[in-house]
Scaffold this active site. Sequence first.
Site, PDB file in Angstrom:
ATOM      1  N   THR A   1       0.809  -1.222   0.000  1.00 21.62           N
ATOM      2  CA  THR A   1       0.000   0.000   0.000  1.00 21.62           C
ATOM      3  C   THR A   1       0.841   1.270   0.000  1.00 21.62           C
ATOM      4  O   THR A   1       0.294   2.374  -0.066  1.00 21.62           O
ATOM      5  CB  THR A   1      -0.926   0.043   1.237  1.00 21.62           C
ATOM      6  OG1 THR A   1      -0.109  -0.061   2.411  1.00 21.62           O
ATOM      7  CG2 THR A   1      -1.948  -1.074   1.220  1.00 21.62           C
TER       8      THR A   1
ATOM      9  N   ARG B   1      -4.553  -1.460   4.602  1.00 20.10           N
ATOM     10  CA  ARG B   1      -5.414  -0.368   4.125  1.00 20.10           C
ATOM     11  C   ARG B   1      -6.133  -0.746   2.828  1.00 20.10           C
ATOM     12  O   ARG B   1      -5.607  -0.625   1.721  1.00 20.10           O
ATOM     13  CB  ARG B   1      -4.588   0.907   3.962  1.00 20.10           C
ATOM     14  CG  ARG B   1      -4.270   1.543   5.315  1.00 20.10           C
ATOM     15  CD  ARG B   1      -3.277   2.650   5.217  1.00 20.10           C
ATOM     16  NE  ARG B   1      -1.926   2.194   4.968  1.00 20.10           N
ATOM     17  CZ  ARG B   1      -0.865   2.995   4.907  1.00 20.10           C
ATOM     18  NH1 ARG B   1      -1.009   4.279   5.062  1.00 20.10           N
ATOM     19  NH2 ARG B   1       0.332   2.483   4.690  1.00 20.10           N
TER      20      ARG B   1
ATOM     21  N   VAL C   1      -0.446  -8.671   8.940  1.00 22.75           N
ATOM     22  CA  VAL C   1       0.502  -9.793   9.013  1.00 22.75           C
ATOM     23  C   VAL C   1       0.808 -10.215  10.457  1.00 22.75           C
ATOM     24  O   VAL C   1       1.371 -11.287  10.680  1.00 22.75           O
ATOM     25  CB  VAL C   1       1.825  -9.509   8.248  1.00 22.75           C
ATOM     26  CG1 VAL C   1       1.600  -9.312   6.766  1.00 22.75           C
ATOM     27  CG2 VAL C   1       2.599  -8.351   8.864  1.00 22.75           C
TER      28      VAL C   1
ATOM     29  N   ASN D   1       7.880  -7.787   2.463  1.00 26.46           N
ATOM     30  CA  ASN D   1       8.280  -6.383   2.590  1.00 26.46           C
ATOM     31  C   ASN D   1       7.588  -5.668   3.749  1.00 26.46           C
ATOM     32  O   ASN D   1       8.151  -4.735   4.318  1.00 26.46           O
ATOM     33  CB  ASN D   1       7.951  -5.685   1.258  1.00 26.46           C
ATOM     34  CG  ASN D   1       7.956  -4.186   1.384  1.00 26.46           C
ATOM     35  OD1 ASN D   1       9.015  -3.568   1.460  1.00 26.46           O
ATOM     36  ND2 ASN D   1       6.774  -3.569   1.448  1.00 26.46           N
TER      37      ASN D   1
ATOM     38  N   SER E   1      17.172  -4.754   6.325  1.00 29.62           N
ATOM     39  CA  SER E   1      17.565  -3.345   6.489  1.00 29.62           C
ATOM     40  C   SER E   1      19.038  -3.307   6.858  1.00 29.62           C
ATOM     41  O   SER E   1      19.576  -4.266   7.417  1.00 29.62           O
ATOM     42  CB  SER E   1      16.764  -2.701   7.617  1.00 29.62           C
ATOM     43  OG  SER E   1      17.301  -1.442   7.955  1.00 29.62           O
TER      44      SER E   1
ATOM     45  N   TYR F   1      13.954  -2.258  16.664  1.00 29.46           N
ATOM     46  CA  TYR F   1      13.874  -2.294  15.199  1.00 29.46           C
ATOM     47  C   TYR F   1      15.099  -3.040  14.658  1.00 29.46           C
ATOM     48  O   TYR F   1      14.975  -3.921  13.803  1.00 29.46           O
ATOM     49  CB  TYR F   1      13.790  -0.873  14.610  1.00 29.46           C
ATOM     50  CG  TYR F   1      13.706  -0.903  13.097  1.00 29.46           C
ATOM     51  CD1 TYR F   1      12.579  -1.413  12.455  1.00 29.46           C
ATOM     52  CD2 TYR F   1      14.771  -0.457  12.311  1.00 29.46           C
ATOM     53  CE1 TYR F   1      12.510  -1.471  11.065  1.00 29.46           C
ATOM     54  CE2 TYR F   1      14.709  -0.511  10.922  1.00 29.46           C
ATOM     55  CZ  TYR F   1      13.577  -1.026  10.296  1.00 29.46           C
ATOM     56  OH  TYR F   1      13.507  -1.090   8.926  1.00 29.46           O
TER      57      TYR F   1
ATOM     58  N   LYS G   1      15.266  -6.641  12.564  1.00 34.32           N
ATOM     59  CA  LYS G   1      15.867  -6.789  11.231  1.00 34.32           C
ATOM     60  C   LYS G   1      17.082  -7.734  11.268  1.00 34.32           C
ATOM     61  O   LYS G   1      17.378  -8.403  10.271  1.00 34.32           O
ATOM     62  CB  LYS G   1      16.223  -5.415  10.656  1.00 34.32           C
ATOM     63  CG  LYS G   1      14.977  -4.595  10.274  1.00 34.32           C
ATOM     64  CD  LYS G   1      14.145  -5.282   9.172  1.00 34.32           C
ATOM     65  CE  LYS G   1      12.963  -4.457   8.699  1.00 34.32           C
ATOM     66  NZ  LYS G   1      12.233  -5.070   7.587  1.00 34.32           N
TER      67      LYS G   1
ATOM     68  N   PHE H   1       8.126   5.498   5.754  1.00 38.19           N
ATOM     69  CA  PHE H   1       8.770   4.823   6.890  1.00 38.19           C
ATOM     70  C   PHE H   1       8.987   5.736   8.106  1.00 38.19           C
ATOM     71  O   PHE H   1       8.607   5.390   9.233  1.00 38.19           O
ATOM     72  CB  PHE H   1      10.111   4.244   6.400  1.00 38.19           C
ATOM     73  CG  PHE H   1      10.940   3.600   7.475  1.00 38.19           C
ATOM     74  CD1 PHE H   1      10.724   2.279   7.847  1.00 38.19           C
ATOM     75  CD2 PHE H   1      11.949   4.302   8.120  1.00 38.19           C
ATOM     76  CE1 PHE H   1      11.498   1.682   8.841  1.00 38.19           C
ATOM     77  CE2 PHE H   1      12.718   3.711   9.105  1.00 38.19           C
ATOM     78  CZ  PHE H   1      12.493   2.395   9.465  1.00 38.19           C
TER      79      PHE H   1
HETATM   80  P1  NDP Z   1       6.192   2.349   4.294  1.00 40.76           P
HETATM   81  O1  NDP Z   1       5.716   2.805   5.640  1.00 40.76           O
HETATM   82  O2  NDP Z   1       6.078   3.294   3.161  1.00 40.76           O
HETATM   83  O3  NDP Z   1       5.457   0.977   3.897  1.00 40.76           O
HETATM   84  C1  NDP Z   1       5.279  -0.057   4.841  1.00 40.76           C
HETATM   85  C2  NDP Z   1       4.297  -1.072   4.297  1.00 40.76           C
HETATM   86  O4  NDP Z   1       4.180  -2.145   5.269  1.00 40.76           O
HETATM   87  C3  NDP Z   1       2.905  -0.511   4.090  1.00 40.76           C
HETATM   88  O5  NDP Z   1       2.381  -0.981   2.873  1.00 40.76           O
HETATM   89  C4  NDP Z   1       2.106  -1.076   5.247  1.00 40.76           C
HETATM   90  O6  NDP Z   1       0.753  -1.305   4.845  1.00 40.76           O
HETATM   91  C5  NDP Z   1       2.813  -2.412   5.483  1.00 40.76           C
HETATM   92  N1  NDP Z   1       2.566  -2.898   6.841  1.00 40.76           N
HETATM   93  C6  NDP Z   1       3.026  -2.374   8.001  1.00 40.76           C
HETATM   94  N2  NDP Z   1       2.513  -3.063   9.043  1.00 40.76           N
HETATM   95  C7  NDP Z   1       1.719  -4.041   8.525  1.00 40.76           C
HETATM   96  C8  NDP Z   1       0.906  -5.054   9.082  1.00 40.76           C
HETATM   97  N3  NDP Z   1       0.798  -5.227  10.411  1.00 40.76           N
HETATM   98  N4  NDP Z   1       0.230  -5.863   8.253  1.00 40.76           N
HETATM   99  C9  NDP Z   1       0.314  -5.704   6.926  1.00 40.76           C
HETATM  100  N5  NDP Z   1       1.062  -4.776   6.319  1.00 40.76           N
HETATM  101  C10 NDP Z   1       1.752  -3.940   7.119  1.00 40.76           C
HETATM  102  O7  NDP Z   1       7.705   1.926   4.515  1.00 40.76           O
HETATM  103  P2  NDP Z   1       8.811   1.304   3.523  1.00 40.76           P
HETATM  104  O8  NDP Z   1       8.270   1.070   2.190  1.00 40.76           O
HETATM  105  O9  NDP Z   1      10.016   2.133   3.655  1.00 40.76           O
HETATM  106  O10 NDP Z   1       9.098  -0.065   4.275  1.00 40.76           O
HETATM  107  C11 NDP Z   1       8.992  -1.337   3.671  1.00 40.76           C
HETATM  108  C12 NDP Z   1       9.969  -2.283   4.322  1.00 40.76           C
HETATM  109  O11 NDP Z   1      11.294  -1.805   4.093  1.00 40.76           O
HETATM  110  C13 NDP Z   1       9.825  -2.417   5.833  1.00 40.76           C
HETATM  111  O12 NDP Z   1      10.029  -3.770   6.172  1.00 40.76           O
HETATM  112  C14 NDP Z   1      10.954  -1.551   6.377  1.00 40.76           C
HETATM  113  O13 NDP Z   1      11.369  -1.972   7.645  1.00 40.76           O
HETATM  114  C15 NDP Z   1      12.022  -1.786   5.318  1.00 40.76           C
HETATM  115  N6  NDP Z   1      13.064  -0.785   5.186  1.00 40.76           N
HETATM  116  C16 NDP Z   1      12.786   0.546   4.974  1.00 40.76           C
HETATM  117  C17 NDP Z   1      13.834   1.449   4.809  1.00 40.76           C
HETATM  118  C18 NDP Z   1      13.608   2.911   4.612  1.00 40.76           C
HETATM  119  O14 NDP Z   1      14.544   3.707   4.876  1.00 40.76           O
HETATM  120  N7  NDP Z   1      12.458   3.345   4.147  1.00 40.76           N
HETATM  121  C19 NDP Z   1      15.225   0.991   4.810  1.00 40.76           C
HETATM  122  C20 NDP Z   1      15.399  -0.401   5.075  1.00 40.76           C
HETATM  123  C21 NDP Z   1      14.362  -1.250   5.214  1.00 40.76           C
HETATM  124  P3  NDP Z   1      -0.546  -0.990   5.714  1.00 40.76           P
HETATM  125  O15 NDP Z   1      -0.206   0.135   6.657  1.00 40.76           O
HETATM  126  O16 NDP Z   1      -1.586  -0.656   4.712  1.00 40.76           O
HETATM  127  O17 NDP Z   1      -0.828  -2.260   6.426  1.00 40.76           O
HETATM  128  C1  8X3 Z   2      15.357   1.648   7.753  1.00 34.66           C
HETATM  129  C2  8X3 Z   2      16.690   2.287   7.684  1.00 34.66           C
HETATM  130  O1  8X3 Z   2      18.565   3.285   9.087  1.00 34.66           O
HETATM  131  O2  8X3 Z   2      16.293   3.968   9.619  1.00 34.66           O
HETATM  132  O3  8X3 Z   2      15.453   0.281   7.922  1.00 34.66           O
HETATM  133  O4  8X3 Z   2      17.083   1.788  10.200  1.00 34.66           O
HETATM  134  S1  8X3 Z   2      17.176   2.843   9.230  1.00 34.66           S
END
Ligand code: NDP
Ligand code: 8X3
Length: 253
Positions: A11, A35, A62, A88, A140, A153, A157, A190
């Site tokens: 989403t 969502r 999840v 993801n 991550s 966190y 990870k 994020f």
């Molecule tokens: P976003 O917040 O933009 O997206 C997170 C996604 O995870 C959303 O689609 C959300 O959907 C879903 N989500 C969260 N909790 C739940 C749940 N309980 N059930 C189902 N879906 C869930 O963040 P990112 O795209 O940045 O993050 C994606 C992944 O990448 C994560 O695992 C994050 O830890 C990892 N990551 C992010 C980094 C960054 O700097 N952005 C760097 C390294 C890793 P909804 O709320 O609709 O359920």
């Molecule tokens: C997201 C990147 O550096 O905020 O996983 O942990 S950091």
Amino acid sequence: MSRIVCVTGATSGFGKAIAEKFLAEGSRVITTGRRKDRLEKDQKLWEEKYGANKVFSIVMDVQDQQDVEKGFSSLPEEWQAIDVLVNNAGLALGRDSFDQANLQDWETMWQTNVMGLVYVTRAVLPHIIKRKGHIINIGSIAGKEVYPEGNMYCASKHAVDALSKSMRIDLLQHGVKVTAIHPGAAETEFSLVRYKGDASKAAPVYAGYQPLSAEDIADITYFAASLPPHVCINDLVVTPTAQANSVLVHKNA
Ligand code: NDP
Ligand code: 8X3
């Protein structure tokens, strides 16, 4: 390439970009998230753009094993031959010292980032094994190096890192590929989620340098999923050029 790809957390951010990348390259995509409105809106948009019956969306949290099992058991036969699972969905909540952090936030992170990944993988695995498919876990840089006030966190990870290695060993006999992708700082929702909607705390995380984009991670994920059958990227750490590790970002160069 015509495959069935399941992306959790589609989403927003990486998941949404990954889903669209695979669609644009000819796959059919199962999208999941909590969502419903966003899942429905994107399904409509993408089916207009990429063709009818290209997207199947499942609303699921999840963290809830029954919800996950119910969601995947609702898959029609023609959607069951899943070739690629992208785990993801995930989040950070808070950035607080170990002695002050909110325990409920810690439970949510663990339940989402670790148990959520496990519930989804176990539910989808019979299909993946049948297809000799590919599991791609989004870890991550926080799963490689712990940073101050990253505590749970980072621990969650690190667990994704360990589970990815464990899956690679245990699923070797089934010919299943397992890849872990570990991004550094990427501008998505994020940080807004981490700081509970406080944009004045989220925006500075990405100020003064060029962070990764969701599309960067989508391109890398697609590349990892598009190599010949005998080639598997096991582990991939990717940062913005301005980031050396989990604590050092060169800003305002
Ligand atoms: P976003 O917040 O933009 O997206 C997170 C996604 O995870 C959303 O689609 C959300 O959907 C879903 N989500 C969260 N909790 C739940 C749940 N309980 N059930 C189902 N879906 C869930 O963040 P990112 O795209 O940045 O993050 C994606 C992944 O990448 C994560 O695992 C994050 O830890 C990892 N990551 C992010 C980094 C960054 O700097 N952005 C760097 C390294 C890793 P909804 O709320 O609709 O359920
Ligand atoms: C997201 C990147 O550096 O905020 O996983 O942990 S950091």
